[in-house]
Design an enzyme around this catalytic site. Structure first.
Site, PDB file in Angstrom:
ATOM      1  N   LYS A  10      -2.566 100.823 124.404  1.00  0.00           N
ATOM      2  CA  LYS A  10      -1.981  99.667 123.727  1.00  0.00           C
ATOM      3  C   LYS A  10      -3.107  98.876 123.072  1.00  0.00           C
ATOM      4  CE  LYS A  10       0.127  95.215 124.311  1.00  0.00           C
ATOM      5  NZ  LYS A  10       0.297  94.086 125.241  1.00  0.00           N
ATOM      6  N   GLY A  33       2.558  84.692 126.859  1.00  0.00           N
ATOM      7  CA  GLY A  33       2.565  83.790 127.993  1.00  0.00           C
ATOM      8  C   GLY A  33       3.356  82.515 127.806  1.00  0.00           C
ATOM      9  N   ALA A  67       5.530  90.148 124.406  1.00  0.00           N
ATOM     10  CA  ALA A  67       5.081  88.754 124.458  1.00  0.00           C
ATOM     11  C   ALA A  67       6.219  87.788 124.192  1.00  0.00           C
ATOM     12  CB  ALA A  67       3.941  88.484 123.481  1.00  0.00           C
ATOM     13  N   GLY A  68       6.259  86.749 125.022  1.00  0.00           N
ATOM     14  CA  GLY A  68       7.184  85.649 124.816  1.00  0.00           C
ATOM     15  C   GLY A  68       8.425  85.651 125.676  1.00  0.00           C
ATOM     16  N   ASN A  75       4.727  90.695 131.242  1.00  0.00           N
ATOM     17  CA  ASN A  75       3.883  90.516 132.415  1.00  0.00           C
ATOM     18  C   ASN A  75       4.093  89.133 133.019  1.00  0.00           C
ATOM     19  OD1 ASN A  75       0.265  90.625 133.087  1.00  0.00           O
ATOM     20  ND2 ASN A  75       1.983  90.610 134.457  1.00  0.00           N
ATOM     21  N   THR A  76       3.760  88.080 132.244  1.00  0.00           N
ATOM     22  CA  THR A  76       3.820  86.716 132.775  1.00  0.00           C
ATOM     23  C   THR A  76       5.213  86.336 133.249  1.00  0.00           C
ATOM     24  OG1 THR A  76       2.067  86.124 131.212  1.00  0.00           O
ATOM     25  CG2 THR A  76       3.210  84.322 132.295  1.00  0.00           C
TER      26      THR A  76
END
Length: 270
Positions: free
Chosen positions: A100, A161, A187-188, A209-210
């Site tokens: 990635k 994040g 993301a997001g 992830n977050t």
């Protein structure tokens, strides 16, 4: 089965998860297991995969024999750093080529630097890497990345994040409609409904992830995300009903019922 195909390999799970920000490797493993993910992304600059022999090794809890590892270039802001990082990953993982790529523009927003991303992608593809690439939600940039040979494009839903969810569904739809490789939101995502919406739009998968690691109960959130991705995919395949301001035809017809007969007689008299 409704598998996602990435670089010629089929995966039954459309949820990809990261391995950072957990309190320890035990929590990481438990959350990954609960997510059902088969592809896990690893920040080479921040995670020990054997380069530090005196530290705990992530591969001991998430072995490559069970998961497809996706080394990433988190923390890289230049072409040189990104390329060097993935070359190191290939050495650490015995020639592994699925990666990635992300080349960031600034440390505050972590927004992608698309000029540097395109340059790095070209170099890596020429060296035989199979590049999944983090990109802005610019449809032109996504198309260019596909044209140079990236095996998946990964547009942001909102900033890394942030947990803000999908802020521009229209651009995502344009990317999806024109792509011939998997489109994976990256993301997001903040909660399960964000993941479901991404899948309902027609995205092929979601990477996060977050949203899991920063939840009060990461393992439970991982389970919720698994269900959300599956439900969103099924809803997309089923095809939602058309939106209407109101519906003049009741969902339960009255024709042929006692109430319906009385309503018809009243209309006949008038």
């Amino acid at each position: 089965m409704d598998n996602i195909i990435i670089a010629g390999k089929a995966y039954s799970s459309r949820l990809l998860v990261g391995t950072g920000k957990y309190k320890d490797f035990d929590e990481t493993r438990a959350a990954v297991d609960a997510s059902g993910a088969e592809i896990i992304t690893v920040a080479i600059r921040r995670t020990n995969l054997g380069q530090n022999p005196d530290e705990p090794n992530l591969l001991d809890v998430l072995p490559p024999s069970r998961y497809t590892l996706l080394p990433n270039t988190a923390g890289c802001y230049t072409v040189e750093d990104a390329v060097r990082t993935l070359r190191l990953a290939r050495e650490l993982l015995d020639g592994h080529t699925l990666v990635k790529l992300e080349v960031l523009g600034d440390p505050k927003t972590l927004y992608p630097n698309m000029m540097e991303t395109l340059k790095a992608a070209e170099i890596l593809i020429k060296e035989g890497f199979q590049v999944m690439v983090y990109t802005s939600d610019d449809p032109i940039a996504a198309r260019q990345l596909e044209e140079i040979g990236c095996v998946a494009v990964m547009p942001l839903a909102s900033l890394i994040g942030s947990g803000m969810g999908i802020l521009n569904p229209w651009n995502l739809q344009i990317i999806i409609e024109n792509a011939n490789v998997p489109v994976i939101v990256d993301a997001g995502v903040g909660t399960a409904s964000d993941a479901a919406i991404a899948m309902e739009l027609g995205c092929d998968g979601v990477l996060m992830n977050t949203a899991i690691a920063a939840a009060r109960n990461p393992v439970l959130m991982a389970s919720a995300m698994k269900k959300a991705v599956e439900a969103g995919r099924e809803a997309y395949l089923a095809g939602r009903m058309t939106k209407k301001l109101y519906n003049a035809s009741p969902s339960s017809p009255v024709e042929g019922t006692i109430a319906g007969s009385h309503q018809q007689k009243d209309r006949d008299k008038s």
